[in-house]
Design a protein around this motif. Structure first.
Motif, PDB file in Angstrom:
ATOM      1  N   LYS A 195      31.579  28.529  35.340  1.00  0.00           N
ATOM      2  CA  LYS A 195      30.629  27.426  35.417  1.00  0.00           C
ATOM      3  C   LYS A 195      29.326  27.911  36.041  1.00  0.00           C
ATOM      4  N   ALA A 196      28.241  27.288  35.615  1.00  0.00           N
ATOM      5  CA  ALA A 196      26.936  27.611  36.190  1.00  0.00           C
ATOM      6  C   ALA A 196      26.779  26.864  37.505  1.00  0.00           C
ATOM      7  N   GLU A 197      27.717  27.083  38.418  1.00  0.00           N
ATOM      8  CA  GLU A 197      27.686  26.501  39.750  1.00  0.00           C
ATOM      9  C   GLU A 197      27.740  27.632  40.765  1.00  0.00           C
ATOM     10  N   GLN A 198      27.114  27.416  41.895  1.00  0.00           N
ATOM     11  CA  GLN A 198      27.098  28.452  42.916  1.00  0.00           C
ATOM     12  C   GLN A 198      28.529  28.748  43.352  1.00  0.00           C
ATOM     13  N   THR A 199      28.887  30.037  43.327  1.00  0.00           N
ATOM     14  CA  THR A 199      30.278  30.431  43.534  1.00  0.00           C
ATOM     15  C   THR A 199      30.367  31.670  44.421  1.00  0.00           C
ATOM     16  N   LEU A 200      31.388  31.688  45.264  1.00  0.00           N
ATOM     17  CA  LEU A 200      31.750  32.882  46.013  1.00  0.00           C
ATOM     18  C   LEU A 200      33.082  33.362  45.451  1.00  0.00           C
ATOM     19  N   TYR A 201      33.056  34.479  44.730  1.00  0.00           N
ATOM     20  CA  TYR A 201      34.272  35.081  44.196  1.00  0.00           C
ATOM     21  C   TYR A 201      34.831  36.027  45.255  1.00  0.00           C
ATOM     22  N   PHE A 202      36.088  35.846  45.670  1.00  0.00           N
ATOM     23  CA  PHE A 202      36.675  36.761  46.641  1.00  0.00           C
ATOM     24  C   PHE A 202      37.897  37.442  46.016  1.00  0.00           C
ATOM     25  N   ALA A 203      37.880  38.778  46.045  1.00  0.00           N
ATOM     26  CA  ALA A 203      38.838  39.566  45.263  1.00  0.00           C
ATOM     27  C   ALA A 203      39.474  40.674  46.091  1.00  0.00           C
ATOM     28  N   ASN A 204      40.580  41.208  45.574  1.00  0.00           N
ATOM     29  CA  ASN A 204      41.209  42.385  46.179  1.00  0.00           C
ATOM     30  C   ASN A 204      40.334  43.609  45.917  1.00  0.00           C
ATOM     31  N   HIS A 205      40.492  44.627  46.768  1.00  0.00           N
ATOM     32  CA  HIS A 205      39.561  45.763  46.753  1.00  0.00           C
ATOM     33  C   HIS A 205      40.329  47.080  46.821  1.00  0.00           C
ATOM     34  N   THR A 206      40.352  47.810  45.701  1.00  0.00           N
ATOM     35  CA  THR A 206      41.054  49.098  45.662  1.00  0.00           C
ATOM     36  C   THR A 206      40.184  50.243  45.176  1.00  0.00           C
ATOM     37  N   SER A 207      38.958  49.944  44.730  1.00  0.00           N
ATOM     38  CA  SER A 207      38.126  50.990  44.130  1.00  0.00           C
ATOM     39  C   SER A 207      36.661  50.611  44.235  1.00  0.00           C
ATOM     40  N   THR A 209      33.025  41.034  33.630  1.00  0.00           N
ATOM     41  CA  THR A 209      33.790  40.009  32.937  1.00  0.00           C
ATOM     42  C   THR A 209      33.167  38.623  33.046  1.00  0.00           C
ATOM     43  N   LEU A 210      32.142  38.476  33.856  1.00  0.00           N
ATOM     44  CA  LEU A 210      31.450  37.193  33.922  1.00  0.00           C
ATOM     45  C   LEU A 210      30.581  37.012  32.669  1.00  0.00           C
ATOM     46  N   PRO A 211      30.439  35.790  32.175  1.00  0.00           N
ATOM     47  CA  PRO A 211      29.497  35.552  31.081  1.00  0.00           C
ATOM     48  C   PRO A 211      28.098  36.025  31.487  1.00  0.00           C
ATOM     49  N   ALA A 212      27.310  36.460  30.529  1.00  0.00           N
ATOM     50  CA  ALA A 212      26.013  37.076  30.823  1.00  0.00           C
ATOM     51  C   ALA A 212      25.113  36.168  31.655  1.00  0.00           C
ATOM     52  N   ASP A 213      25.136  34.851  31.389  1.00  0.00           N
ATOM     53  CA  ASP A 213      24.246  33.960  32.144  1.00  0.00           C
ATOM     54  C   ASP A 213      24.673  33.865  33.605  1.00  0.00           C
ATOM     55  N   LEU A 214      25.995  33.919  33.875  1.00  0.00           N
ATOM     56  CA  LEU A 214      26.466  33.883  35.253  1.00  0.00           C
ATOM     57  C   LEU A 214      26.282  35.238  35.927  1.00  0.00           C
ATOM     58  N   ARG A 215      26.413  36.294  35.159  1.00  0.00           N
ATOM     59  CA  ARG A 215      26.239  37.649  35.702  1.00  0.00           C
ATOM     60  C   ARG A 215      24.843  37.802  36.302  1.00  0.00           C
ATOM     61  N   ALA A 216      23.867  37.205  35.657  1.00  0.00           N
ATOM     62  CA  ALA A 216      22.486  37.326  36.126  1.00  0.00           C
ATOM     63  C   ALA A 216      22.266  36.593  37.447  1.00  0.00           C
ATOM     64  N   LEU A 217      23.162  35.655  37.787  1.00  0.00           N
ATOM     65  CA  LEU A 217      23.006  34.860  38.997  1.00  0.00           C
ATOM     66  C   LEU A 217      23.928  35.309  40.129  1.00  0.00           C
ATOM     67  N   THR A 218      24.764  36.315  39.861  1.00  0.00           N
ATOM     68  CA  THR A 218      25.821  36.689  40.802  1.00  0.00           C
ATOM     69  C   THR A 218      25.555  38.074  41.391  1.00  0.00           C
ATOM     70  N   ARG A 219      25.563  38.144  42.715  1.00  0.00           N
ATOM     71  CA  ARG A 219      25.266  39.394  43.415  1.00  0.00           C
ATOM     72  C   ARG A 219      26.540  39.956  44.058  1.00  0.00           C
ATOM     73  N   PRO A 220      26.897  41.192  43.753  1.00  0.00           N
ATOM     74  CA  PRO A 220      28.008  41.815  44.471  1.00  0.00           C
ATOM     75  C   PRO A 220      27.590  42.132  45.903  1.00  0.00           C
ATOM     76  N   VAL A 221      28.517  41.990  46.828  1.00  0.00           N
ATOM     77  CA  VAL A 221      28.293  42.415  48.207  1.00  0.00           C
ATOM     78  C   VAL A 221      28.738  43.863  48.307  1.00  0.00           C
ATOM     79  N   ALA A 222      27.859  44.754  48.729  1.00  0.00           N
ATOM     80  CA  ALA A 222      28.140  46.184  48.702  1.00  0.00           C
ATOM     81  C   ALA A 222      27.705  46.850  50.001  1.00  0.00           C
ATOM     82  N   GLY A 223      28.425  47.886  50.387  1.00  0.00           N
ATOM     83  CA  GLY A 223      28.092  48.641  51.594  1.00  0.00           C
ATOM     84  C   GLY A 223      26.873  49.517  51.368  1.00  0.00           C
ATOM     85  N   GLN A 224      25.837  49.305  52.167  1.00  0.00           N
ATOM     86  CA  GLN A 224      24.607  50.062  51.942  1.00  0.00           C
ATOM     87  C   GLN A 224      24.781  51.546  52.270  1.00  0.00           C
TER      88      GLN A 224
END
Length: 229
Positions: free
Chosen positions: A41-53, A63-78
């Protein structure tokens, strides 16, 4: 080359790189998305997932639809994503990742403002309050051992309290640990699945331990049957 032309060139390069990364992820893993209990959905979302790689957020993002991908930022270690010019370009310009400081250092200048700027939970809360959707890994670090899921950090609870209107969607990334084991440079082609579960909400008066146990259970419930033995 003028700054404006250079900026446009970098934007074009980022779009091309994003397409190549998504295509490569799908080609190597044949990844498919399974949405159970919710739909994209085009709603503000926090996706929380398992982390192995290091590839986890790439696969989820792909895997997100392209329109949602453009609005979604991964949290990454700088510390990892700013370690080289290529990683910086991919992290900042291709993924628009939210770079967090994982070593506890403060921003330049120090003081209370610097400490707040370097607090990962505060950084994520600020991004959510600004309207971004995020991909986060509540284990806090990669799970490279035999444990199915590491204990979850309390940041997810604090974000749920700070941003009650944001959808909290649990995610289970299946098989990527076998595709890109730690220390491996060349991925091993294997089928992967990203499973999206029913959003959860922080109940009124719910304490931290209860909420975190429930969040953990929603993640584990997304595992395929063969992975539950």
């Amino acid at each position: 080359m003028s700054a404006s032309v250079q900026g446009e060139s970098r934007k074009v390069a980022a779009v091309i790189a994003a397409g190549l990364i998504v295509g490569a992820a799908k080609l190597l893993t044949g990844v498919r998305a399974i949405w159970s209990g919710t739909q994209p959905k085009a709603e503000q979302t926090l996706y929380f997932a398992n982390h192995t790689s290091h590839g986890d957020f790439v696969l989820l993002w792909a895997t997100l639809p392209a329109d949602l991908r453009a609005l979604t930022r991964p949290v990454a270690g700088q510390d990892y994503w700013l370690a080289s010019k290529l990683r910086r370009f991919i992290g900042e310009e291709v993924f628009n990742a939210l770079m967090i400081k994982r070593d506890g250092s403060t921003a330049t200048g120090g003081g209370a403002e610097g400490a707040a700027a370097s607090n990962p939970v505060q950084q994520m809360a600020d991004a959510l309050q600004a309207g971004d959707s995020l991909i986060m890994f509540p284990e806090g670090t990669r799970n490279i051992g035999d444990e199915v899921l590491l204990p979850l950090k309390s940041g997810l609870y604090h974000l749920a309290r700070a941003c009650p209107d944001v959808r909290l969607v649990p995610v289970w990334i299946e098989n990527l640990k076998r595709v890109l084991p730690k220390g491996t440079l060349v991925p091993i082609p294997l089928a992967c699945t990203v499973r999206y579960g029913t959003p959860i909400v922080l109940a009124e008066g719910e304490d931290k331990n209860t909420f975190m146990a429930r969040a953990r259970a929603t993640m584990l419930d997304l595992r395929p049957e063969y992975d539950r033995a």
